[in-house]
Design an enzyme around this catalytic site. Structure first.
Site, PDB file in Angstrom:
ATOM      1  CG  LEU A 185      -2.107  -1.017   1.142  1.00  0.00           C
ATOM      2  CD1 LEU A 185      -2.857  -1.069   2.485  1.00  0.00           C
ATOM      3  CD2 LEU A 185      -3.092  -0.699   0.033  1.00  0.00           C
ATOM      4  CB  CYS A 187      -4.894  -4.326   1.441  1.00  0.00           C
ATOM      5  SG  CYS A 187      -3.260  -4.668   0.793  1.00  0.00           S
ATOM      6  N   GLY A 193      -4.676 -13.072 -10.351  1.00  0.00           N
ATOM      7  CA  GLY A 193      -4.562 -13.683 -11.667  1.00  0.00           C
ATOM      8  C   GLY A 193      -5.286 -15.027 -11.745  1.00  0.00           C
ATOM      9  N   GLY A 214     -10.872 -10.994 -10.098  1.00  0.00           N
ATOM     10  CA  GLY A 214     -10.011 -12.040  -9.574  1.00  0.00           C
ATOM     11  C   GLY A 214      -9.774 -13.047 -10.687  1.00  0.00           C
ATOM     12  N   GLY A 215      -8.687 -12.846 -11.416  1.00  0.00           N
ATOM     13  CA  GLY A 215      -8.280 -13.816 -12.427  1.00  0.00           C
ATOM     14  C   GLY A 215      -8.934 -13.685 -13.788  1.00  0.00           C
TER      15      GLY A 215
END
Ligand SMILES: Cc1cc2nc3c(=O)[nH]c(=O)nc-3n(C[C@H](O)[C@H](O)[C@H](O)COP(=O)(O)O)c2cc1C
Length: 304
Positions: free
Chosen positions: A70, A125, A213, A239-240
């Site tokens: 961050l 996070c 990823g 997400g991916g």
């Protein structure tokens, strides 16, 4: 493929994920010009923060591991960025984080005065010891932080959730009850670790990092599926996602918009344009519309 999101027209349903291409006007304009429907800034924090030491991002081929930590100039050190962003013509999602409810409120109030179209609060996070994570894994603290922020801002609020939550549907519901206008899911998964067997040491300087990823897509799809069942507000699913078919899958889980972060590394900035046309082709081939497939994987029983 124009879509309406929280009353705002977007040219298409793709979203730039927070943190992947920074916060500068030039960078965000380029993403928009490359076909992205909604651009998200890197999360802005309560004070200047350097982030972690290098190496911070590693490409594992099937996904990435990162412990960027961050880094942020801090919300009151961004006059130049905001002055440039004022003249923008693209829709902007500003992302913020804090270490306490008070910090979230302080940063949110200040950032909301800069007139972003949406304000996303990163309560998820995993890369920092003090910031974020703690709120997104607990219903009570998620409720507290969202309702506190909601009181001091006048733009739609998006809560960004972590896949580490034991029951992400319950966290999403707590955010909705606290006044969130939308959910963004998911942030990076993990934390994970990669060890260099020759040096016998973890590869990341911070040792542990968040996964993103293609390797996390099934987790992200499950999370969005659970959230769709728990809330009535719209979901940005990410997400991916790397292809149009990945986007279709996420929409069928319940997403109204689809975010991409790591895909920019794998397919370049043109990924937004390409995913949009792949998504359009799929919809055309199946003689259907994006609205008709949102939450389709829930069948008739789960449809709203
Ligand atoms: C290098 C990097 C930096 C990131 N920084 C942020 C951030 O500042 N704020 C945030 O909410 N998410 C951040 N994320 C998470 C992404 O926004 C996204 O939720 C995650 O990477 C999953 O999406 P993807 O698989 O498409 O990358 C970051 C991800 C990466 C890879």
């Amino acid at each position: 493929m124009e879509v309406l999101f929280l009353g705002k027209k977007l040219k298409n349903p793709t979203v730039l994920a927070s943190g992947v291409l920074g916060s500068s006007f030039d960078s965000l304009q380029r993403v928009f010009d490359s076909g992205c429907g909604l651009v998200t800034m890197k999360s802005i924090g309560p004070g200047p923060r350097d982030g972690h030491k290098n190496p911070t991002v590693i490409n594992l081929g099937h996904g990435m591991i990162n412990a960027v930590g961050l880094p942020s100039p801090g919300f009151d050190n961004m006059d130049e960025e905001w002055a440039a962003l004022e003249k923008r013509t693209f829709p902007l999602n500003a992302s913020i984080y804090g270490g306490s409810v008070k910090e979230y409120q302080m940063v949110a109030e200040s950032v909301s005065k800069r007139n972003p179209d949406f304000l996303e609060i990163n309560i998820s996070c995993p890369n920092s010891e003090q910031h974020g994570m703690i709120f997104g894994i607990d219903e009570t603290s998620s409720f507290e932080v969202v309702s506190a922020v909601k009181k001091v801002i006048d733009v739609p609020l998006i809560a960004k959730l972590t896949p580490q939550a034991p029951d992400i549907g319950k966290i999403a519901k707590a955010c909705e009850d606290a006044g969130a206008d939308a959910i963004c899911a998911v942030n990076t998964a993990g934390p994970g670790m990669v060890i260099d067997i020759e040096s016998r040491m973890p590869v990341l300087a911070f040792k542990k990092g968040g996964l993103s990823g293609p390797m996390i897509r099934p987790i992200a799809v499950r999370c969005v599926y659970d959230i769709f069942r728990a809330v009535s507000i719209p979901i940005i699913g990410l997400g991916g996602i790397t292809t149009g078919k990945d986007a279709v899958e996420m929409i069928m889980a319940g997403a109204s918009l689809v975010g991409m972060g790591s895909a920019v590394l794998y397919r370049g900035m043109k990924v937004f344009d390409e995913v949009n046309s792949e998504l359009s082709s799929w919809l055309g081939d199946h003689d259907t519309d994006i609205k008709d497939i949102i939450g389709a994987a829930h069948g008739k029983e789960g449809s709203k």
